[in-house]
Design a protein around this motif. Sequence first.
Motif, short mmCIF file in Angstrom:
data_model
loop_
_atom_site.label_atom_id
_atom_site.label_comp_id
_atom_site.label_asym_id
_atom_site.label_seq_id
_atom_site.Cartn_x
_atom_site.Cartn_y
_atom_site.Cartn_z
N TYR A 94 -6.23 -10.41 -6.86
CA TYR A 94 -7.35 -9.99 -5.96
C TYR A 94 -7.24 -8.90 -4.80
CZ TYR A 94 -11.16 -11.60 -2.76
OH TYR A 94 -12.20 -11.89 -1.72
N PRO A 95 -5.98 -9.09 -4.25
CA PRO A 95 -5.82 -8.24 -2.91
C PRO A 95 -5.76 -6.63 -3.32
CG PRO A 95 -4.20 -10.08 -2.98
CD PRO A 95 -5.05 -10.15 -4.33
N VAL A 128 -1.03 0.61 2.62
CA VAL A 128 -1.64 0.07 1.21
C VAL A 128 -0.29 0.13 0.24
CG1 VAL A 128 -3.01 0.71 -0.48
CG2 VAL A 128 -4.08 0.84 1.82
N VAL A 129 0.19 1.41 0.30
CA VAL A 129 1.38 1.62 -0.83
C VAL A 129 2.51 0.42 -0.45
CG1 VAL A 129 3.34 2.84 -1.76
CG2 VAL A 129 1.05 4.01 -1.32
N LEU A 130 2.67 0.00 0.72
CA LEU A 130 3.81 -1.00 0.79
C LEU A 130 3.26 -2.49 0.35
CD1 LEU A 130 6.18 -2.14 2.13
CD2 LEU A 130 5.18 -2.37 4.30
N GLY A 131 1.90 -2.57 0.78
CA GLY A 131 1.21 -3.74 0.44
C GLY A 131 1.21 -4.08 -1.11
N VAL A 132 0.87 -2.90 -1.79
CA VAL A 132 0.97 -3.02 -3.35
C VAL A 132 2.28 -3.59 -3.86
CG1 VAL A 132 0.90 -1.64 -5.44
CG2 VAL A 132 -0.76 -1.47 -3.72
N PHE A 133 3.20 -2.95 -3.05
CA PHE A 133 4.86 -3.12 -3.70
C PHE A 133 5.04 -4.50 -3.37
CE2 PHE A 133 9.33 -2.90 -1.99
CZ PHE A 133 9.82 -2.98 -3.13
N LEU A 277 1.20 -12.77 0.71
CA LEU A 277 0.35 -12.81 1.94
C LEU A 277 0.77 -11.45 2.96
CD1 LEU A 277 -1.64 -14.57 3.64
CD2 LEU A 277 0.10 -15.72 4.60
N LEU A 278 1.91 -11.32 3.05
CA LEU A 278 2.37 -10.08 3.87
C LEU A 278 1.86 -8.76 3.12
CD1 LEU A 278 3.83 -8.86 6.06
CD2 LEU A 278 5.91 -8.70 4.64
#
Length: 293
Positions: A94-95, A128-133, A277-278
């Motif tokens: 989902y994210p 966004v890249v950090l979030g994907v990671f 969540l982060l």
Amino acid sequence: MPLSALALVILAGLIHASWNIAAKKAGGDVRFSCFSSLVMMVFWAPVGLWLGWQQVPSWGVQEWSLVWASGILHTIYFVILLRGYRKADLTVVYPLARGSGPLLSSMVAILFLGEHISALGFGGILAVVLGVFLIAGGPGLFRNTHSAEHRLRVRKGMLYGLLTGVFIASYTVVDGYAVKMVFMSPILVDYFGNFVRLAFLMPAVLRKPQEAHVLWRAQWKYATVVGVISPISYVLVLYAMQVAPLSHVAPAREVSMLFAAFLGGQLLGEGDRMARLLGAACIGVGVMALALG
């Protein structure tokens, strides 16, 4: 963005995350998508047909073309999303699905359309890249603390999430153009687009009616939730697009990722709750920065 539009988007985000929880718990395939569309057709018929009686007779080739394009893109999006939910965790799929649409649009514009990006926008890409990671497992990716099966499940979630994001970006542009430039009713764009979805989904149900009946008895509660409330979330977004720029509304929708990451962990018991969540928060901040930069 006007506060009224922001309120619509936040409410839509909560509703959107909620029906995705129901879709995940159903564990359905293309036939579940058909069940949901049938519920939507029946439940929202009074509103859709009443508005349609007033406005549809004046539609021309452009309006019907947009309805067909919207219906086809929504169909592909939902089928891919459901498949991703069967193969991986909601807090991965989902994210990534919600965050990759605005990211992909920005990257295409930078690489192929000659657009420039500010430092804020570049920072958004990094977020966004950090979030994907983080969603993919964070530092744990470099440790053998998870099984091979778990790592495969995460990779499948990333693949389906990103592929879903491509179609989210596509239908957002089509529907945004319909309500902002052609001045079509948001309710009618969604309601009549649903008939297009049914045209493609119904054969899967009719091919094996007995099997479909068994699935309906097992999934009808979830299909009812999706069919009744999912149109509300999207119509709210389309109304927000009428009073605010699409480039602001589309990224603001990513607030739904925070709801989904939290609800997914609480209701579905999916692991790595805090990291995901982060990660969802990073993607949300990133796409907002892209919109502003």
